[in-house]
Design an enzyme around this catalytic site. Sequence first.
Site, PDB file in Angstrom:
ATOM      1  N   GLU A  27      -7.319   3.855   2.247  1.00  0.00           N
ATOM      2  CA  GLU A  27      -6.314   2.711   2.527  1.00  0.00           C
ATOM      3  C   GLU A  27      -4.948   3.077   2.909  1.00  0.00           C
ATOM      4  O   GLU A  27      -4.380   2.293   3.508  1.00  0.00           O
ATOM      5  CB  GLU A  27      -6.582   1.685   1.362  1.00  0.00           C
ATOM      6  CG  GLU A  27      -7.775   1.311   1.016  1.00  0.00           C
ATOM      7  CD  GLU A  27      -7.432  -0.303   0.234  1.00  0.00           C
ATOM      8  OE1 GLU A  27      -6.503  -0.121  -0.644  1.00  0.00           O
ATOM      9  OE2 GLU A  27      -8.584  -0.827   0.164  1.00  0.00           O
ATOM     10  N   ARG A  64      -6.720 -11.635   1.880  1.00  0.00           N
ATOM     11  CA  ARG A  64      -7.564 -11.999   0.806  1.00  0.00           C
ATOM     12  C   ARG A  64      -8.449 -13.450   1.038  1.00  0.00           C
ATOM     13  O   ARG A  64      -7.574 -14.456   0.796  1.00  0.00           O
ATOM     14  CB  ARG A  64      -7.295 -11.736  -0.784  1.00  0.00           C
ATOM     15  CG  ARG A  64      -6.800 -10.576  -1.069  1.00  0.00           C
ATOM     16  CD  ARG A  64      -7.983  -9.602  -1.106  1.00  0.00           C
ATOM     17  NE  ARG A  64      -7.689  -8.260  -1.511  1.00  0.00           N
ATOM     18  CZ  ARG A  64      -8.495  -7.104  -1.567  1.00  0.00           C
ATOM     19  NH1 ARG A  64      -9.822  -7.763  -1.128  1.00  0.00           N
ATOM     20  NH2 ARG A  64      -8.242  -6.196  -2.022  1.00  0.00           N
ATOM     21  N   GLU A  82      -9.910   5.808  -2.613  1.00  0.00           N
ATOM     22  CA  GLU A  82      -9.397   4.828  -2.249  1.00  0.00           C
ATOM     23  C   GLU A  82      -7.883   4.907  -1.507  1.00  0.00           C
ATOM     24  O   GLU A  82      -7.587   4.375  -0.690  1.00  0.00           O
ATOM     25  CB  GLU A  82      -9.230   3.594  -3.232  1.00  0.00           C
ATOM     26  CG  GLU A  82     -10.463   2.983  -3.513  1.00  0.00           C
ATOM     27  CD  GLU A  82     -11.430   2.248  -2.741  1.00  0.00           C
ATOM     28  OE1 GLU A  82     -10.494   1.783  -1.674  1.00  0.00           O
ATOM     29  OE2 GLU A  82     -12.325   2.102  -2.909  1.00  0.00           O
ATOM     30  N   ALA A 136      -6.734   0.236  -3.740  1.00  0.00           N
ATOM     31  CA  ALA A 136      -7.332  -0.328  -4.772  1.00  0.00           C
ATOM     32  C   ALA A 136      -8.826  -0.414  -4.095  1.00  0.00           C
ATOM     33  O   ALA A 136      -9.072  -0.617  -3.043  1.00  0.00           O
ATOM     34  CB  ALA A 136      -7.020  -1.299  -5.393  1.00  0.00           C
ATOM     35  N   GLU A 159      -9.686  -4.588   6.248  1.00  0.00           N
ATOM     36  CA  GLU A 159      -8.978  -3.255   5.947  1.00  0.00           C
ATOM     37  C   GLU A 159      -8.624  -2.980   7.400  1.00  0.00           C
ATOM     38  O   GLU A 159      -7.359  -2.034   7.316  1.00  0.00           O
ATOM     39  CB  GLU A 159      -9.965  -2.148   5.385  1.00  0.00           C
ATOM     40  CG  GLU A 159     -10.108  -2.401   3.793  1.00  0.00           C
ATOM     41  CD  GLU A 159     -10.886  -1.143   3.263  1.00  0.00           C
ATOM     42  OE1 GLU A 159     -11.336  -0.117   4.113  1.00  0.00           O
ATOM     43  OE2 GLU A 159     -10.875  -1.150   2.070  1.00  0.00           O
TER      44      GLU A 159
END
Length: 203
Positions: A101, A68, A97, A80, A149
């Site tokens: 993910e 992040r 999601e 998420a 990702e």
Amino acid sequence: MTTTPGEHRYEVKNRTERFVGRVFTVVTDEIVMPDGRVAPRDYVRHIGAVGVVALDDAGRVVLIRQYRHAVGRTLWELPAGLVDVAGEALPAAALRELGEEADLTAGQVDLLIDLHPSPGASTELIRVFLARQLAEVPAEQRHERRDEEADLEVVRVDLDQAVTMALAGEITNAACVAGVLAAARARDADWAPLRPADAPLPG
């Protein structure tokens, strides 16, 4: 804005949009305080998000580690993402999601919690679902992960260990902390606190 009898109504006298982006808008409102003064309040108007506490048959929660940039490090998180597909129901967004993910589907989805992660600065509401009866997405149908990702790591952790990680400060993502704590409490109550996946949003 909804108020109860006798509660002050914080009337907006003026609104200025400072920045408009794909995910959020930065706004300044001038609002009337209880003593009659007008004061500016800056905040982020956010499109909203969903998260998934995915529990397997062994009682392990699916966590991801993702970089992040705003905090400059990799965090433990739940699968998420943003509510950014027009007309998509929130349970469907959560399952999307989970597939994108964590390469998983779920046979059972319930509503776990709703939370405002930063109500002093943002309108963002995150709806966190509990997903069970997990199954792998076939390899040929898996989502191609890009950008941050592409580097994420998917790990299964015993739910009680995830709670320990949250209390120790190893998990700091708000939705992840709230999600694992709520899931552990709901499990200990034999899932009685769970709500239907399509329950109305708060407010």
